[in-house]
Design an enzyme around this catalytic site. Structure first.
Site, PDB file in Angstrom:
ATOM      1  CD  GLU A   1      -8.623  38.983  -3.543  1.00  0.00           C
ATOM      2  OE1 GLU A   1      -7.478  38.901  -4.034  1.00  0.00           O
ATOM      3  OE2 GLU A   1      -8.843  39.404  -2.397  1.00  0.00           O
TER       4      GLU A   1
ATOM      5  CB  THR B   1      -6.621  42.071   0.251  1.00  0.00           C
ATOM      6  OG1 THR B   1      -6.926  41.238  -0.865  1.00  0.00           O
ATOM      7  CG2 THR B   1      -7.912  42.537   0.897  1.00  0.00           C
TER       8      THR B   1
ATOM      9  CG  HIS C   1      -7.904  34.547  -3.315  1.00  0.00           C
ATOM     10  ND1 HIS C   1      -7.147  33.396  -3.200  1.00  0.00           N
ATOM     11  CD2 HIS C   1      -7.172  35.536  -2.737  1.00  0.00           C
ATOM     12  CE1 HIS C   1      -6.010  33.685  -2.578  1.00  0.00           C
ATOM     13  NE2 HIS C   1      -6.007  34.967  -2.297  1.00  0.00           N
TER      14      HIS C   1
ATOM     15  CG  ASP D   1      -8.406  43.557  -3.476  1.00  0.00           C
ATOM     16  OD1 ASP D   1      -8.498  43.424  -4.710  1.00  0.00           O
ATOM     17  OD2 ASP D   1      -8.187  42.590  -2.709  1.00  0.00           O
ATOM     18  CG  HIS D   2      -4.834  43.443  -5.135  1.00  0.00           C
ATOM     19  ND1 HIS D   2      -4.654  42.333  -5.929  1.00  0.00           N
ATOM     20  CD2 HIS D   2      -5.261  42.967  -3.935  1.00  0.00           C
ATOM     21  CE1 HIS D   2      -4.941  41.246  -5.250  1.00  0.00           C
ATOM     22  NE2 HIS D   2      -5.314  41.596  -4.036  1.00  0.00           N
TER      23      HIS D   2
END
Length: 648
Positions: A285, A325, A456, A507-508
């Site tokens: 993440e 995501t 996150h 994911d990013h």
């Protein structure tokens, strides 16, 4: 018209003044938050506030239009009753709370995404459980709610002191005057909502200035209305046959043979190797490249990942395709450029697609998706479960929905720490190892897609693991690195480790916001393939995309396979570096230093990209490069929309 301030419309006018004043305050707060990151010119600052006032006023008219209709149709004999006063005051107080909450939400949303409300906010509204718990864990919610109630009471008290309620309830407003006041207001509100596009605020290349010029509530409903965009209706097009020819020419590498027709279906010949390792892909993440020492970070946040990178096939110049995501999942499973609107993971009719998992399944693998939260969020379980993956997640309950694969819930016995987004990274990695042990005992090859959650907001994780306290992005990155290190050290003791490849990819990025509409630097991510047999450390310094990961891995494994993918083997001598990046509406194609942005209304902007300075200089690109970008996005949209990505 001056009598409107002393009529039954005094509350409505007062509310409009309140809304514009508070919107000005919120815009100023967001401006202060963004000032260190954006180079505002004086004219851009003026534009922010002038356009902002325009959008705030239009939004206020839309919000009050129903009340204006109420004021029009209610005769005086009913309007002066006690029950009308109670209803009016309760509705007024409720709308105060709702707008105050939206103002607070705008600040928190800006802190996370540096943007006004967009599709992400619309998506989050659906998943109230995760979002409310995330807000509760990230902010002192009881104090904030109490604060909003106090502010609402203070505003109500101010209205009362100014005799706004008294003027409204004691006035006599003839029907003729009510028509004069209400009809223009409602017509203006309707005209504003139909004619004024949210994109009208986007008058320059400074993304921060564009976002600050908007109104949060108006942006939210604009995003809700445009959750999916038809490429053919909104974007630049070229002849369909030419588009497929362009894409096929780009994908024409050594050992590739295409099927006939408007398709990218092809057979890829490798060395026919029988090497079939287990594959565990850890999708981290929000792991921006800038967190790693390999990219210049000096905070020592990722000591283990930096060590692993020096022992892996390391993609040093890889870019994510999007900012969420589900967009990363789309790229890593479908190997496709982003299409406008929501990710395919969240679209309708996204079942039985040709995925990365199908290539593994043909080789005898079992595919499993691991997620430490509830996979219902963002439609993840539906997508993976109906595209050949088994599911292991921390769901609150087993839903009635059936999947092609199985679904297994992570039990309380497997959890040592949990927050709004799911169990900590250590716990999910232990679940992965437990599952791998079982598959090994049954002599079953496995391909695992593991999605982490610890990096996150609210950035919480088990204490006494690292030398940073929970609660910050830096601490969460450090913990995730720690957890990955523990996972690899533990799995090294397993008998199947020598035949297990571990991929680590983001994911990013942690943030996609920047001065430019699509800030290229905010898409660069780390990616490494660890423990590949007979493969020494190798740095792939060519510019690559998430969609190229598995085609390159399969080349290294020597596999023959069928492909419906846009991703390429980046080690092929014919590979021409290019990447695809997108927001929900903007689609970017970067080839070398040539950058093209596709936008709705068939708009095309072209630039030269200076990576060293991260600046985009307006420049006319060649027709060849522009057609390549258009062709990839146009054909990707067509193949999905026409059902041609479905399994044959």
């Amino acid at each position: 018209m001056s009598n409107i301030f002393k009529s039954r419309y005094s509350i409505l006018i007062g509310f409009i003044f309140y809304f514009i004043i508070f919107s000005f305050v919120i815009r100023t707060i967001l401006f202060v938050l963004s000032f260190p990151h954006a180079d505002f010119s004086f004219l851009e600052i003026i534009r922010c506030y002038l356009f902002g006032f325009f959008f705030d006023f239009g939004t206020a008219l839309i919000i009050t239009s129903f009340y204006a209709l109420y004021l029009l149709i209610f005769p005086d004999r009913l309007y002066h009753t006690k029950w009308n006063k109670v209803i009016t005051f309760c509705a007024f107080f409720l709308f105060l709370l709702l707008t105050l909450f939206s103002f607070f939400a705008e600040i928190t949303f800006w802190q996370e995404f540096e943007s006004r409300f967009n599709f992400i906010a619309v998506d989050y509204l659906i998943y109230t459980y995760e979002v409310i718990h995330n807000i509760n864990e990230s902010y002192p919610l009881p104090y904030l709610i109490s604060g909003m109630v106090i502010i609402a009471l203070a505003i109500s008290y101010t209205f009362n002191r100014l005799k706004i309620f008294k003027l409204s309830f004691e006035s006599r407003t003839p029907l003729k005057n009510r028509l004069i006041y209400t009809v223009p207001l409602i017509l203006t509100a309707i005209l504003f909502s139909l004619v004024i596009k949210n994109s009208a605020a986007e008058q320059g290349n400074n993304r921060y200035a564009n976002e600050l010029s908007k109104a949060g509530i108006y942006s939210f409903f604009a995003a809700f209305k445009n959750n999916e965009l038809n490429y053919h209706e909104f974007y630049k097009l070229i002849n369909s046959k030419n588009a497929f020819n362009i894409v096929r020419n780009q994908l024409a590498q050594k050992g590739v043979s295409f099927k006939k027709g408007l398709t990218i279906s092809r057979e890829i010949k490798g060395t026919a190797s029988t090497y079939r390792p287990n594959v565990i892909m850890i999708t981290v993440e929000s792991l921006s490249a800038e967190f790693l020492a390999h990219y210049g970070n000096t905070q020592k946040l990722t000591p283990y990942l930096d060590t692993i990178a020096d022992k892996s096939v390391f993609f040093s110049y890889m870019y994510a395709t999007g900012t969420r995501t589900v967009r990363g999942m789309e790229a890593l499973t479908l190997s496709i450029p982003p299409t406008p609107g929501s990710s395919i993971v969240r679209r309708n009719d996204n079942e039985n697609l040709f995925t990365v998992g199908n290539v593994f399944k043909e080789k005898g693998y079992t595919n499993t998706f691991f997620y430490g939260g509830d996979g219902y969020f963002d439609n993840m379980n539906h997508f993976f479960g109906n595209n050949g993956y088994n599911i292991v997640d921390r769901g609150r309950k087993l839903l009635d929905e059936t999947y092609q694969g199985s679904r297994k819930l992570i039990t309380d016995q497997d959890v040592t720490f949990e927050n709004a987004w799911g169990i900590c990274d250590e716990d999910i990695f232990n679940v992965v190892i437990k599952d791998a042990d079982e598959k090994y005992n049954h002599q079953q090859l496995f391909n695992d897609f593991v999605m982490t959650t610890s990096n996150h907001r609210p950035f919480t994780f088990p204490t006494n693991k690292i030398n940073l306290p929970p609660g910050s992005r830096e601490a969460a990155v450090r913990y995730t690195d720690y957890a990955i290190g523990k996972f690899i050290e533990k799995i090294k003791t397993r008998p199947y480790f020598k035949n297990t490849v571990i991929i680590i990819v983001a994911d990013h990025c942690a943030s996609s916001a920047g001065k430019n509409e699509v800030d290229i630097s905010k898409y660069q991510i780390p990616c490494m393939i660890f423990n590949l047999k007979n493969q020494p450390h190798m740095i792939i310094s060519k510019m690559t995309s998430q969609i190229d990961l598995f085609p390159t891995l399969w080349h290294l494994l020597g596999w023959n396979y069928a492909s419906e993918f846009y991703g390429q083997n980046v080690l092929d001598e014919h590979y021409q570096p290019r990447v695809f990046l997108g927001t929900y509406q903007k689609l970017a194609y970067l080839k070398g230093d040539s950058l093209m942005l596709l936008s709705p209304h068939r708009k095309v902007d072209t630039y030269l990209y200076d990576k060293s300075k991260n600046i985009q200089i307006p420049h006319q690109l060649s027709k060849k490069v522009m057609d390549e970008g258009i062709a990839n996005y146009q054909t990707a949209f067509d193949l999905f929309k026409d059902g041609k990505l479905k399994l044959k």
